[in-house]
Design a protein around this motif. Structure first.
Motif, short mmCIF file in Angstrom:
data_model
loop_
_atom_site.label_atom_id
_atom_site.label_comp_id
_atom_site.label_asym_id
_atom_site.label_seq_id
_atom_site.Cartn_x
_atom_site.Cartn_y
_atom_site.Cartn_z
N ASN A 176 0.82 -1.21 0.00
CA ASN A 176 0.00 0.00 0.00
C ASN A 176 0.86 1.26 0.00
OD1 ASN A 176 -2.71 1.05 0.08
ND2 ASN A 176 -2.27 1.78 2.14
N VAL A 177 2.02 1.18 0.63
CA VAL A 177 3.02 2.26 0.66
C VAL A 177 4.39 1.60 0.54
CG1 VAL A 177 3.91 4.27 1.89
CG2 VAL A 177 1.55 3.54 2.27
N ILE A 178 5.29 2.24 -0.20
CA ILE A 178 6.62 1.67 -0.41
C ILE A 178 7.70 2.66 0.04
CG2 ILE A 178 8.23 0.70 -2.10
CD1 ILE A 178 5.79 0.03 -3.84
N ILE A 179 8.62 2.16 0.83
CA ILE A 179 9.80 2.94 1.23
C ILE A 179 10.99 2.39 0.46
CG2 ILE A 179 11.34 3.58 3.11
CD1 ILE A 179 8.98 3.25 5.03
N VAL A 180 11.70 3.26 -0.26
CA VAL A 180 12.87 2.84 -1.03
C VAL A 180 14.11 3.51 -0.44
CG1 VAL A 180 14.00 2.83 -3.27
CG2 VAL A 180 11.51 2.52 -3.12
N ILE A 181 15.08 2.70 -0.06
CA ILE A 181 16.26 3.21 0.64
C ILE A 181 17.50 2.87 -0.18
CG2 ILE A 181 17.59 3.08 2.78
CD1 ILE A 181 14.97 2.29 4.18
N ALA A 182 18.26 3.91 -0.55
CA ALA A 182 19.42 3.69 -1.42
C ALA A 182 20.46 4.78 -1.22
CB ALA A 182 18.97 3.66 -2.88
N GLY A 183 21.71 4.37 -1.34
CA GLY A 183 22.83 5.32 -1.33
C GLY A 183 23.40 5.42 -2.73
N MET A 184 24.72 5.60 -2.84
CA MET A 184 25.39 5.74 -4.12
C MET A 184 24.68 6.78 -4.99
SD MET A 184 28.00 3.74 -3.94
CE MET A 184 28.64 2.24 -3.21
N GLU A 185 24.11 6.38 -6.13
CA GLU A 185 23.43 7.35 -7.01
C GLU A 185 21.93 7.41 -6.75
OE1 GLU A 185 22.47 3.61 -9.16
OE2 GLU A 185 23.97 4.34 -7.76
N GLY A 186 21.40 6.53 -5.89
CA GLY A 186 20.00 6.60 -5.48
C GLY A 186 19.00 6.32 -6.57
N ALA A 187 19.37 5.53 -7.58
CA ALA A 187 18.50 5.32 -8.74
C ALA A 187 17.30 4.42 -8.46
CB ALA A 187 19.32 4.71 -9.89
N LEU A 188 17.37 3.63 -7.40
CA LEU A 188 16.32 2.65 -7.15
C LEU A 188 14.95 3.30 -6.97
CD1 LEU A 188 15.59 -0.34 -6.68
CD2 LEU A 188 16.13 0.01 -4.25
N ALA A 189 14.90 4.48 -6.37
CA ALA A 189 13.61 5.13 -6.11
C ALA A 189 12.87 5.43 -7.41
CB ALA A 189 13.83 6.41 -5.31
N VAL A 203 14.42 7.31 0.58
CA VAL A 203 15.35 7.68 1.65
C VAL A 203 16.77 7.58 1.12
CG1 VAL A 203 16.05 7.28 4.03
CG2 VAL A 203 13.76 6.60 3.30
N PRO A 204 17.44 8.71 0.89
CA PRO A 204 18.85 8.65 0.49
C PRO A 204 19.69 8.29 1.70
CG PRO A 204 18.18 10.92 0.79
CD PRO A 204 16.94 10.09 1.00
N THR A 205 20.71 7.46 1.49
CA THR A 205 21.60 7.12 2.60
C THR A 205 23.00 7.65 2.32
OG1 THR A 205 22.36 4.98 1.73
CG2 THR A 205 20.29 5.01 2.97
#
Length: 252
Positions: A176-189, A203-205
């Motif tokens: 129903n809601v998605i949290i996407v957490i990624a560092g580096m270039e953050g492309a996953l979101a 969420v950028p890390t």
């Protein structure tokens, strides 16, 4: 101040055992507690559904202990202290022995609210690009869980091996809601945002090196996402993502 405290106060006033002046004084005294080093908001639970959350970083173990205990005695909901260390937890145990500590998420918490109903039909999904993003993801997961949500996680499914992400399409469609957490270039979101019609909280890390600038590169990438319905919280802010996801997830 607990809801039942207000009910008892109103009943006492109605019955005539409490004067109007005494009722006003009782209400005026309870909104917050001045502990000299902190002013604890005891009305937070009434306004937002969960007691005030403690930010432990920068506080002494004794301060965290005393704030945690104050919230413990003045509320009935789950309790949470973020960015906590072992020494904070050791002190909290002196007054609240049933408190727990998640070292990966850096959270001290008390899961005591048995009235929470975690709706299986309204699920929050947390995705991470890599294993190094898991501490932030665990902060988000435990926060959302303690706020009363069913939470599912899929870790280490970033764009460097995008087939790993596609293997989780059923979970993405169900959430129903998605949290996407990624560092580096953050492309996953952006990729996830293009795969779903559900809200995505990015969420950028600070995972990365050199030109990642401790997460600034991922933050800018996520803010500039061309995918529809992607919002962004601050760098490493797993708590903020979990709390926001909970508010969205509970909209009916």
């Amino acid at each position: 101040m607990k809801e039942e405290d207000i009910v008892k106060l109103l009943q006492a006033y109605k019955a005539g055992t409490l004067s109007e002046a005494e009722a006003v004084q009782s209400i005026a005294e309870v909104p917050f507690e001045d502990m000299k080093f902190a002013e604890i908001d005891h009305h937070r639970e009434l306004r937002q559904g969960m007691p005030e959350v403690i930010y432990a970083a920068g506080k002494t173990p004794e301060q965290v202990r005393d704030i945690f205990y104050s919230l413990y005695t003045h509320s009935k909901g789950n309790l949470l202290a973020t960015r906590a260390r072992q020494e904070h937890y050791d002190k909290v145990l002196e007054k609240v022995p049933e408190a727990q500590f998640d070292e990966t998420a850096r959270l001290i918490y008390l899961d005591r609210d048995k009235s929470l109903e975690r709706d299986a039909e309204h699920e929050i999904l947390i995705l991470t690009a890599g294993t190094s993003d898991v501490p932030v993801a665990e902060e988000a997961r435990l926060t959302a869980y303690l706020f009363g949500n069913k939470v599912r996680t899929c870790y280490d499914c970033g764009v460097a091996g995008i087939h790993r992400l596609f293997a989780h399409l059923p979970e993405i469609k169900q959430a129903n809601v998605i949290i996407v957490i990624a560092g580096m270039e953050g492309a996953l979101a952006s990729v996830v945002g293009g795969l779903t019609d559900k809200p995505v909280i990015a969420v950028p890390t600070s995972v990365g090196y050199g030109a990642s600038f401790q997460g600034v590169a991922a933050l800018l990438s996520m803010l500039n996402s061309c995918a529809m319905g992607v919002s962004v919280v601050n760098i490493d802010n797993g708590f903020g993502a979990g709390a926001l996801a909970s508010k969205i997830n509970k909209l009916r």
